[in-house]
Scaffold this active site. Structure first.
Site, PDB file in Angstrom:
ATOM      1  N   CYS A   1       0.851  -1.193   0.000  1.00 48.25           N
ATOM      2  CA  CYS A   1       0.000   0.000   0.000  1.00 48.25           C
ATOM      3  C   CYS A   1       0.894   1.253   0.000  1.00 48.25           C
ATOM      4  O   CYS A   1       1.852   1.340  -0.754  1.00 48.25           O
ATOM      5  CB  CYS A   1      -0.955  -0.052   1.197  1.00 48.25           C
ATOM      6  SG  CYS A   1      -2.185   1.272   1.225  1.00 48.25           S
TER       7      CYS A   1
ATOM      8  N   ASP B   1      -9.640  -3.567  -6.263  1.00 52.11           N
ATOM      9  CA  ASP B   1      -9.139  -2.621  -5.262  1.00 52.11           C
ATOM     10  C   ASP B   1      -9.723  -1.232  -5.522  1.00 52.11           C
ATOM     11  O   ASP B   1      -9.494  -0.654  -6.586  1.00 52.11           O
ATOM     12  CB  ASP B   1      -7.605  -2.587  -5.331  1.00 52.11           C
ATOM     13  CG  ASP B   1      -6.979  -1.844  -4.169  1.00 52.11           C
ATOM     14  OD1 ASP B   1      -7.714  -1.163  -3.421  1.00 52.11           O
ATOM     15  OD2 ASP B   1      -5.759  -1.954  -4.000  1.00 52.11           O
TER      16      ASP B   1
ATOM     17  N   HIS C   1      -8.055  -4.884  -2.050  1.00 52.16           N
ATOM     18  CA  HIS C   1      -6.898  -4.268  -1.401  1.00 52.16           C
ATOM     19  C   HIS C   1      -6.384  -5.077  -0.215  1.00 52.16           C
ATOM     20  O   HIS C   1      -5.175  -5.178  -0.010  1.00 52.16           O
ATOM     21  CB  HIS C   1      -7.286  -2.868  -0.924  1.00 52.16           C
ATOM     22  CG  HIS C   1      -6.140  -2.038  -0.471  1.00 52.16           C
ATOM     23  ND1 HIS C   1      -5.277  -1.422  -1.346  1.00 52.16           N
ATOM     24  CD2 HIS C   1      -5.688  -1.723   0.770  1.00 52.16           C
ATOM     25  CE1 HIS C   1      -4.343  -0.757  -0.670  1.00 52.16           C
ATOM     26  NE2 HIS C   1      -4.580  -0.926   0.626  1.00 52.16           N
TER      27      HIS C   1
END
Length: 362
Positions: A152, A307, A336
């Site tokens: 991320c 995502d 995600h």
């Protein structure tokens, strides 16, 4: 009139049709999961602390088997999470998988920011913490090169670090669900538009950004699915103990964020989301221009098709900027969070990362 005790309830249930008894037992199980059962234990892969700086810690993981891969891996995650997202539970852990495959795995734990950390900027994390962790990993492993892994926002920060340090022996760079192009960040683009979102007033008022605010914003990207979906799934599959166990791990992680240091948040929202400086070579970290084209390390860039926090087009943009001769973009049919934990992660993503790192470490 009082409430019936359990004995009276059991007696009453015995007079009911079988489907009523089954429904009540399922309801009881759901309530037990939500109100009585303890939080699951996370981060169980054995590790030791080998370096600290303020609240940050550098871990080295200790697998049961010999480390057969000569190039160590340093893992870096987002500032708003706790590190166990990469080591959620035995059998459902990227770190456990990599250590069991003979990799020498390290992780930089940022610690939990408090109000006293409100002045911390991305500059501090990228230029004061990551370089020292890299140096310590190389020394501890007695290695000549290193592999970096970022999840991320951690992948975005790691790439900025790599771009600012082309002289360092970074052999491999793995990014997972890391955004680089913010020109279209979905609903975030509308919500964070500087015409309506007063970033400076928010940061100046709060100092640090509470995790509940970050979590609420993320959940609003898919409100019905995020607010109600988990509980509907639990009620629907509460008879499946394996599902219930995984559900508890996921809910713990999702509700266990940490504060975002104010000045780092001001940079992240202002310079990335509102002005999209990184992909356009307009970002400066402590006065140094960041050019992703200076990255030459082998690159594995992974995105999730579902995502909504870091959309595939935001992630894939890195591949068009780097100068790496060996670069791979992998699009997984997942989201995600489920790209790092859960069935798809265990069966597809963890083996992919292991295989790619092994092939590019000799």
């Amino acid at each position: 009139m009082g409430y019936p005790n359990s004995k009276e309830m059991d007696s009453w249930l015995n007079t009911m049709p079988e489907e009523v008894k089954t429904s009540y037992q399922r309801y009881q199980r759901v309530m037990d999961v939500l109100t009585k059962e303890p939080d699951p234990i996370v981060g169980q892969t054995p590790k030791e602390v080998i370096w600290t700086k303020n609240k940050a810690k550098l871990y080295r993981y200790q697998p049961q088997m010999k480390k057969t891969n000569s190039i160590p891996i340093l893992m870096i995650y987002a500032l708003i999470n706790k590190p166990y997202i990469l080591d959620l539970s035995p059998g459902n852990s990227l770190i456990e998988h990599l250590t069991n495959q003979g990799h020498d795995v390290y992780l930089l734990d940022w610690g939990t920011a408090g109000y006293e950390d409100r002045h911390m900027k991305l500059d501090h994390y990228i230029l004061d913490y990551i370089p020292r962790a890299v140096k310590k990993v190389l020394k501890t492993s007695d290695a000549a090169e290193i592999s970096l892994f970022g999840y991320c926002m951690g992948g975005t920060m790691t790439s900025i670090f790599a771009a600012l340090h082309p002289e360092l022996p970074i052999r491999n760079l793995v990014c997972m669900t890391s955004p680089f192009d913010f020109s279209d960040a979905g609903l975030y683009t509308n919500w964070l538009d500087e015409r309506y979102f007063n970033l400076d007033k928010l940061v100046d008022t709060l100092g640090i950004i509470p995790p509940d605010m970050i979590d609420f914003g993320n959940k609003l990207l898919n409100p019905i699915g995020n607010f109600y979906g988990p509980y509907i799934s639990l009620a629907d599959r509460v008879d499946n103990e394996n599902f219930v166990n995984n559900w508890k791990f996921m809910q713990k992680w999702l509700s266990d964020g940490i504060p975002f240091p104010g000045e780092a948040y001001r940079q992240w929202i202002g310079e990335f989301y509102q002005h999209n400086k990184l992909i356009n070579d307009e970002l400066y970290i402590r006065g140094r221009k960041v050019e992703l084209s200076k990255i030459t390390a082998n690159l594995l860039n992974i995105a999730g098709k579902k995502d909504v926090i870091a959309a595939p087009k935001q992630v894939e943009a890195l591949n068009t900027k780097v100068s790496s001769k060996n670069k791979t973009y992998h699009l997984a049919n997942t989201g995600h969070v489920s790209i790092v934990t859960g069935r798809t992660a265990v069966n597809e993503i963890h083996p992919l990362i292991d295989k790619w790192l092994t092939e590019n470490s000799h």
